[in-house]
Design a protein around this motif. Structure first.
Motif, PDB file in Angstrom:
ATOM      1  N   LEU A  75      80.799  80.975  37.569  1.00 49.00           N
ATOM      2  CA  LEU A  75      81.269  81.208  36.205  1.00 49.00           C
ATOM      3  C   LEU A  75      80.169  81.748  35.297  1.00 49.00           C
ATOM      4  N   LEU A  76      78.967  81.856  35.818  1.00 44.64           N
ATOM      5  CA  LEU A  76      77.827  82.344  35.042  1.00 44.64           C
ATOM      6  C   LEU A  76      77.367  83.731  35.481  1.00 44.64           C
ATOM      7  N   GLN A  77      78.184  84.442  36.218  1.00 47.71           N
ATOM      8  CA  GLN A  77      77.758  85.738  36.739  1.00 47.71           C
ATOM      9  C   GLN A  77      77.669  86.826  35.680  1.00 47.71           C
ATOM     10  N   ASP A  78      78.101  86.534  34.454  1.00 48.72           N
ATOM     11  CA  ASP A  78      77.905  87.471  33.346  1.00 48.72           C
ATOM     12  C   ASP A  78      76.471  87.394  32.809  1.00 48.72           C
ATOM     13  N   ASP A  79      75.721  86.388  33.250  1.00 50.53           N
ATOM     14  CA  ASP A  79      74.333  86.184  32.831  1.00 50.53           C
ATOM     15  C   ASP A  79      73.410  86.629  33.971  1.00 50.53           C
ATOM     16  N   PRO A  80      72.611  87.659  33.759  1.00 54.81           N
ATOM     17  CA  PRO A  80      71.754  88.177  34.832  1.00 54.81           C
ATOM     18  C   PRO A  80      70.800  87.150  35.436  1.00 54.81           C
ATOM     19  N   ARG A  81      70.492  86.086  34.702  1.00 56.70           N
ATOM     20  CA  ARG A  81      69.582  85.057  35.227  1.00 56.70           C
ATOM     21  C   ARG A  81      70.130  84.374  36.466  1.00 56.70           C
ATOM     22  N   PHE A  82      71.448  84.396  36.633  1.00 55.94           N
ATOM     23  CA  PHE A  82      72.067  83.637  37.712  1.00 55.94           C
ATOM     24  C   PHE A  82      72.711  84.515  38.785  1.00 55.94           C
ATOM     25  N   ARG A  83      72.382  85.787  38.778  1.00 55.27           N
ATOM     26  CA  ARG A  83      72.929  86.686  39.805  1.00 55.27           C
ATOM     27  C   ARG A  83      72.169  86.574  41.120  1.00 55.27           C
ATOM     28  N   THR A  84      70.996  85.977  41.041  1.00 57.73           N
ATOM     29  CA  THR A  84      70.227  85.623  42.233  1.00 57.73           C
ATOM     30  C   THR A  84      69.983  84.122  42.142  1.00 57.73           C
ATOM     31  N   VAL A  85      70.231  83.409  43.242  1.00 56.08           N
ATOM     32  CA  VAL A  85      70.130  81.951  43.201  1.00 56.08           C
ATOM     33  C   VAL A  85      69.138  81.450  44.253  1.00 56.08           C
ATOM     34  N   PRO A  86      68.435  80.358  43.932  1.00 58.45           N
ATOM     35  CA  PRO A  86      67.502  79.781  44.900  1.00 58.45           C
ATOM     36  C   PRO A  86      68.262  78.947  45.934  1.00 58.45           C
ATOM     37  N   VAL A  87      67.924  79.157  47.193  1.00 57.79           N
ATOM     38  CA  VAL A  87      68.587  78.428  48.280  1.00 57.79           C
ATOM     39  C   VAL A  87      67.545  77.988  49.300  1.00 57.79           C
ATOM     40  N   ASN A  88      67.600  76.726  49.671  1.00 57.80           N
ATOM     41  CA  ASN A  88      66.834  76.245  50.816  1.00 57.80           C
ATOM     42  C   ASN A  88      67.668  76.544  52.052  1.00 57.80           C
ATOM     43  N   ILE A  89      67.126  77.340  52.960  1.00 57.97           N
ATOM     44  CA  ILE A  89      67.852  77.768  54.153  1.00 57.97           C
ATOM     45  C   ILE A  89      67.489  76.858  55.326  1.00 57.97           C
ATOM     46  N   ALA A  90      68.515  76.260  55.925  1.00 57.23           N
ATOM     47  CA  ALA A  90      68.310  75.390  57.088  1.00 57.23           C
ATOM     48  C   ALA A  90      67.861  76.221  58.282  1.00 57.23           C
ATOM     49  N   PRO A  91      66.984  75.656  59.121  1.00 59.38           N
ATOM     50  CA  PRO A  91      66.507  76.397  60.281  1.00 59.38           C
ATOM     51  C   PRO A  91      67.559  76.547  61.382  1.00 59.38           C
ATOM     52  N   ASN A  92      68.604  75.697  61.356  1.00 58.79           N
ATOM     53  CA  ASN A  92      69.658  75.794  62.365  1.00 58.79           C
ATOM     54  C   ASN A  92      70.916  75.073  61.863  1.00 58.79           C
ATOM     55  N   ALA A  93      72.014  75.250  62.573  1.00 57.04           N
ATOM     56  CA  ALA A  93      73.299  74.680  62.153  1.00 57.04           C
ATOM     57  C   ALA A  93      73.287  73.159  62.167  1.00 57.04           C
ATOM     58  N   ALA A  94      72.575  72.558  63.100  1.00 57.43           N
ATOM     59  CA  ALA A  94      72.531  71.090  63.183  1.00 57.43           C
ATOM     60  C   ALA A  94      71.890  70.504  61.919  1.00 57.43           C
TER      61      ALA A  94
END
Length: 99
Positions: A75-94
């Motif tokens: 709902l915040l995609q009208d604000d450029p600050r939130f068009r890229t988001v920080p994500v911790n990526i898991a090393p595997n599905a488990a």
């Protein structure tokens, strides 16, 4: 002494359009009023905690933790600050499933 295993997640800035809520995400039902309040909080304070996810076979990021934050960010995609988001990526599905 405990049997702890160190999990190394990769921190990445992901375009919001390349993310979606995974079926592994436990929050299936959320109150819209809570999301609206979270939208205002994120708008004022920024995103304090990154999302957590895993990269799928198509290269998209499936969010496994942070479903409410993801819904608010949508709902915040009208604000450029939130068009890229920080994500911790898991090393595997488990690991993603455990998160």
């Amino acid at each position: 002494m405990s049997n702890e295993t160190k999990i190394t997640a990769t921190y990445a800035a992901i375009p919001f359009e390349d993310t979606y809520i995974s079926d592994l995400n436990p929050r299936k039902i959320v109150a819209q009023t809570g999301i609206e309040a979270l939208v205002e909080n994120i708008r004022q304070c920024g995103l304090i905690h990154p999302l957590a996810g895993m990269i799928d076979a198509k290269g998209k990021t499936a969010i496994v933790a942070g479903g409410r934050r993801h819904r608010a960010l949508a709902l915040l995609q009208d604000d450029p600050r939130f068009r890229t988001v920080p994500v911790n990526i898991a090393p595997n599905a488990a690991i993603a499933q455990a998160w």
